[in-house]
Write a protein that holds these residues in place. Structure first.
Motif, PDB file in Angstrom:
ATOM      1  N   THR A 299     -17.776  21.076 -11.534  1.00 59.97           N
ATOM      2  CA  THR A 299     -16.979  22.137 -11.199  1.00 59.97           C
ATOM      3  C   THR A 299     -17.599  23.140 -10.306  1.00 59.97           C
ATOM      4  OG1 THR A 299     -15.467  24.053 -11.938  1.00 59.97           O
ATOM      5  CG2 THR A 299     -17.431  23.599 -13.302  1.00 59.97           C
ATOM      6  N   TYR A 300     -17.286  24.233 -10.085  1.00 58.11           N
ATOM      7  CA  TYR A 300     -17.398  25.081  -8.950  1.00 58.11           C
ATOM      8  C   TYR A 300     -17.436  26.434  -9.082  1.00 58.11           C
ATOM      9  CZ  TYR A 300     -18.238  27.895  -4.565  1.00 58.11           C
ATOM     10  OH  TYR A 300     -18.689  28.692  -3.704  1.00 58.11           O
ATOM     11  N   GLY A 301     -18.292  27.526  -9.006  1.00 58.70           N
ATOM     12  CA  GLY A 301     -17.868  28.683  -9.177  1.00 58.70           C
ATOM     13  C   GLY A 301     -19.003  29.625  -9.658  1.00 58.70           C
ATOM     14  N   ARG A 302     -18.788  30.952  -9.684  1.00 62.79           N
ATOM     15  CA  ARG A 302     -19.756  31.970 -10.147  1.00 62.79           C
ATOM     16  C   ARG A 302     -19.445  32.096 -11.639  1.00 62.79           C
ATOM     17  NH1 ARG A 302     -20.437  38.144  -7.929  1.00 62.79           N
ATOM     18  NH2 ARG A 302     -19.704  37.243  -6.015  1.00 62.79           N
ATOM     19  N   VAL A 321     -21.761  19.555 -14.905  1.00 60.32           N
ATOM     20  CA  VAL A 321     -22.442  19.915 -13.458  1.00 60.32           C
ATOM     21  C   VAL A 321     -21.623  20.995 -13.078  1.00 60.32           C
ATOM     22  CG1 VAL A 321     -23.033  19.478 -11.143  1.00 60.32           C
ATOM     23  CG2 VAL A 321     -23.103  17.677 -12.772  1.00 60.32           C
ATOM     24  N   ILE A 322     -22.385  22.310 -12.872  1.00 65.41           N
ATOM     25  CA  ILE A 322     -21.850  23.534 -12.333  1.00 65.41           C
ATOM     26  C   ILE A 322     -22.417  23.911 -11.126  1.00 65.41           C
ATOM     27  CG2 ILE A 322     -21.194  26.007 -13.061  1.00 65.41           C
ATOM     28  CD1 ILE A 322     -22.308  23.683 -15.679  1.00 65.41           C
ATOM     29  N   VAL A 323     -21.773  23.746 -10.056  1.00 70.18           N
ATOM     30  CA  VAL A 323     -22.158  24.174  -8.709  1.00 70.18           C
ATOM     31  C   VAL A 323     -21.752  25.486  -8.511  1.00 70.18           C
ATOM     32  CG1 VAL A 323     -21.981  23.643  -6.276  1.00 70.18           C
ATOM     33  CG2 VAL A 323     -21.869  21.794  -7.910  1.00 70.18           C
ATOM     34  N   LYS A 324     -23.029  26.300  -8.248  1.00 68.92           N
ATOM     35  CA  LYS A 324     -22.900  27.601  -7.832  1.00 68.92           C
ATOM     36  C   LYS A 324     -22.678  28.015  -6.359  1.00 68.92           C
ATOM     37  CE  LYS A 324     -23.711  28.910 -12.188  1.00 68.92           C
ATOM     38  NZ  LYS A 324     -24.842  29.862 -12.371  1.00 68.92           N
ATOM     39  N   PRO A 325     -21.957  29.079  -6.105  1.00 64.58           N
ATOM     40  CA  PRO A 325     -21.689  29.628  -4.748  1.00 64.58           C
ATOM     41  C   PRO A 325     -23.079  29.680  -3.878  1.00 64.58           C
ATOM     42  CG  PRO A 325     -20.495  30.962  -6.259  1.00 64.58           C
ATOM     43  CD  PRO A 325     -21.112  30.025  -6.919  1.00 64.58           C
ATOM     44  N   ALA A 329     -27.369  24.296  -8.588  1.00 66.37           N
ATOM     45  CA  ALA A 329     -26.304  23.812  -9.532  1.00 66.37           C
ATOM     46  C   ALA A 329     -27.117  23.782 -11.075  1.00 66.37           C
ATOM     47  CB  ALA A 329     -25.869  22.300  -9.001  1.00 66.37           C
ATOM     48  N   SER A 330     -26.209  23.948 -11.866  1.00 69.13           N
ATOM     49  CA  SER A 330     -26.889  23.480 -13.301  1.00 69.13           C
ATOM     50  C   SER A 330     -26.153  22.178 -13.994  1.00 69.13           C
ATOM     51  CB  SER A 330     -26.384  24.812 -14.123  1.00 69.13           C
ATOM     52  OG  SER A 330     -26.996  25.828 -13.978  1.00 69.13           O
ATOM     53  N   THR A 380     -22.281  19.587  -2.003  1.00 71.11           N
ATOM     54  CA  THR A 380     -23.215  19.503  -3.217  1.00 71.11           C
ATOM     55  C   THR A 380     -22.749  18.611  -4.416  1.00 71.11           C
ATOM     56  OG1 THR A 380     -23.687  21.834  -2.562  1.00 71.11           O
ATOM     57  CG2 THR A 380     -24.402  21.159  -4.519  1.00 71.11           C
ATOM     58  N   LYS A 381     -21.440  18.637  -4.524  1.00 73.91           N
ATOM     59  CA  LYS A 381     -20.963  18.143  -5.663  1.00 73.91           C
ATOM     60  C   LYS A 381     -21.361  16.408  -5.359  1.00 73.91           C
ATOM     61  CE  LYS A 381     -17.124  20.921  -7.044  1.00 73.91           C
ATOM     62  NZ  LYS A 381     -15.439  21.080  -7.157  1.00 73.91           N
ATOM     63  N   ARG A 382     -20.838  15.805  -4.203  1.00 70.17           N
ATOM     64  CA  ARG A 382     -20.908  14.526  -3.789  1.00 70.17           C
ATOM     65  C   ARG A 382     -22.588  14.031  -3.789  1.00 70.17           C
ATOM     66  NH1 ARG A 382     -18.795  15.005   0.659  1.00 70.17           N
ATOM     67  NH2 ARG A 382     -20.538  15.121   2.132  1.00 70.17           N
ATOM     68  N   VAL A 383     -23.599  14.898  -3.185  1.00 71.04           N
ATOM     69  CA  VAL A 383     -25.117  14.741  -3.559  1.00 71.04           C
ATOM     70  C   VAL A 383     -25.471  14.521  -4.880  1.00 71.04           C
ATOM     71  CG1 VAL A 383     -27.109  15.606  -3.026  1.00 71.04           C
ATOM     72  CG2 VAL A 383     -25.578  15.899  -1.223  1.00 71.04           C
ATOM     73  N   ILE A 384     -24.875  15.558  -5.889  1.00 75.42           N
ATOM     74  CA  ILE A 384     -25.328  15.449  -7.417  1.00 75.42           C
ATOM     75  C   ILE A 384     -24.641  14.121  -7.986  1.00 75.42           C
ATOM     76  CG2 ILE A 384     -25.297  16.516  -9.293  1.00 75.42           C
ATOM     77  CD1 ILE A 384     -25.464  19.077  -7.919  1.00 75.42           C
TER      78      ILE A 384
END
Length: 407
Positions: A299-302, A321-325, A329-330, A380-384
């Motif tokens: 997912t994505y978000g602050r 996986v949490i992608v940050k703005p 990413a965590s 970023t999601k795709r790379v991870i």
């Protein structure tokens, strides 16, 4: 650019969720100049220097060191400032910067706190070498360089001017890095990554008889840092360390341990109203991918990554996986996925088997960031996810390799 454009307090929650905070838009040169000024002011008259990560674990180490050196700051003034913040209903995003600025107006502890991160470690080591008095004792806590070359020159400069250098950590160390750090004259102690936090290691290694509330502080910090989530107080410590200033956190937990005072609990409760809304927004936009034998929730978000990861795991994810703005990413694991550090290592990061972080090196200009925000981190999601696929194609690392656990 007008200040209003980066003022998160003016945004609706859905828009705030997908954009970084105001600090992101300040150039690194501005942050570096401020960091230089603050480090110089703290270090020039310091008796001990602590270079540490600024989460609850790293700051817990500072609380222990200040107790041992009888250098804790008076907690009363901090409590007064917390009460003032609670009384100001208009404070929003800019509060964090204001809290940090307040540190410069307070008396400095002779045990200087130099906040650092894996991305600024070499700079912070060099600042101690440049600004601290000759012969000062230095502690490095809760930080692990991926390669010795990243810190080689800075650590050698520090070793030339410092008295003793102690390094207490619990991350996954590569044997060659640990050996090189020790060869540089450093007393490096690395705890068991899946059993101890850095506060545990510091508590054990310091030659001092600590009161029971420090022992309990280490245990509750471990509960959060190792993602055990068995003690509800650990969530309070993690949130408080994230929301307030470094100096305030150290003063409060040094006085009260893990049982935070009512005024701090009230402050945490107020900040959590928005926090829960941001968590819900991130969870609602998550996707689930099957990679090898695992289900990866992404997912994505602050937001608060640990709570989002918990929610995704409850929905069936083995890894989250949490992608940050801001572009980082965590990566969080579970009993069924303990290879987070392997994934992170492939995308400019590192960490633990069940918890790691990274920031893929894919942002060349602001257009890349604009695409990142408007697509909710698609690249970023795709790379991870590609990194997960590469890990799925390789056997798991031997637990006895790549980990230094000298106790």
């Amino acid at each position: 650019m007008e200040d209003e454009l980066i003022d998160s307090s003016r945004l609706s929650l859905p828009r705030k969720s997908v954009l970084p905070g105001a600090g992101f838009f300040y150039p690194d040169s501005f942050d570096e100049a401020r960091a230089e000024e603050r480090a110089k002011a703290k270090l020039e008259s310091a008796e001990v220097a602590v270079v540490t990560d600024t989460d609850a674990d790293g700051l817990g180490c500072v609380a222990l060191l200040r107790e041992m050196y009888d250098a804790a700051l008076d907690v009363a003034e901090f409590e007064e400032r917390i009460a003032e913040r609670l009384a100001d209903d208009d404070e929003e995003e800019e509060e964090e910067a204001e809290i940090e600025d307040e540190e410069e107006e307070r008396p400095q502890s002779p045990v200087a706190l130099v906040g650092s991160s894996p991305y600024s470690l070499e700079d912070d080591l060099l600042r101690v070498a440049e600004y601290a008095p000759e012969g000062i004792d230095v502690y490095v806590c809760d930080l692990c360089p991926d390669k010795y070359e990243y810190v080689e020159e800075e650590l050698e400069a520090l070793a030339e001017m410092a008295g003793e250098i102690h390094w207490y950590d619990h991350h996954q160390w590569k044997p060659e890095v640990a050996e090189a750090v020790r060869d540089a004259g450093v007393d490096l102690v690395v705890g068991e990554s899946d059993e101890e936090c850095s506060t545990d290691v510091t508590l054990r290694e310091l030659d001092y008889e600590f009161d029971d509330h420090f022992t309990e502080l280490a245990a509750v910090t471990r509960d959060h840092d190792l993602w055990l989530n068995e003690d509800p107080r650990s969530k309070d410590l993690a949130d408080y360390a994230y929301w307030t200033s470094k100096e305030e956190y150290v003063a409060v937990v040094g006085t009260y341990g893990a049982d935070l005072p009512d005024i701090v609990e009230a402050y945490i409760a107020e900040r959590r109203i928005e926090k829960e809304a941001l968590i819900e927004a991130a969870v609602s936009r998550a996707d689930f991918k099957s990679i090898g034998e695992w289900t990866v929730g992404i997912t994505y978000g602050r937001c608060s990554q640990n709570e989002v990861a918990d929610a995704l795991r409850e929905e069936g994810a083995d890894a989250a996986v949490i992608v940050k703005p801001a572009g980082s990413a965590s990566i969080r694991g579970s009993e069924d996925f303990e290879r987070c550090h392997e994934v992170a290592d492939l995308v400019n990061g590192g960490g633990h088997p069940k918890a790691a972080g990274c920031k893929p090196d894919i942002y060349d200009d602001m257009l890349d960031y604009a695409h990142h925000w408007t697509t909710e981190g698609a690249t970023t999601k795709r790379v991870i996810l590609n990194a997960f696929e590469r890990v799925a194609e390789t056997p798991a690392e031997d637990d006895d390799e790549g980990l230094d656990t000298e106790l």
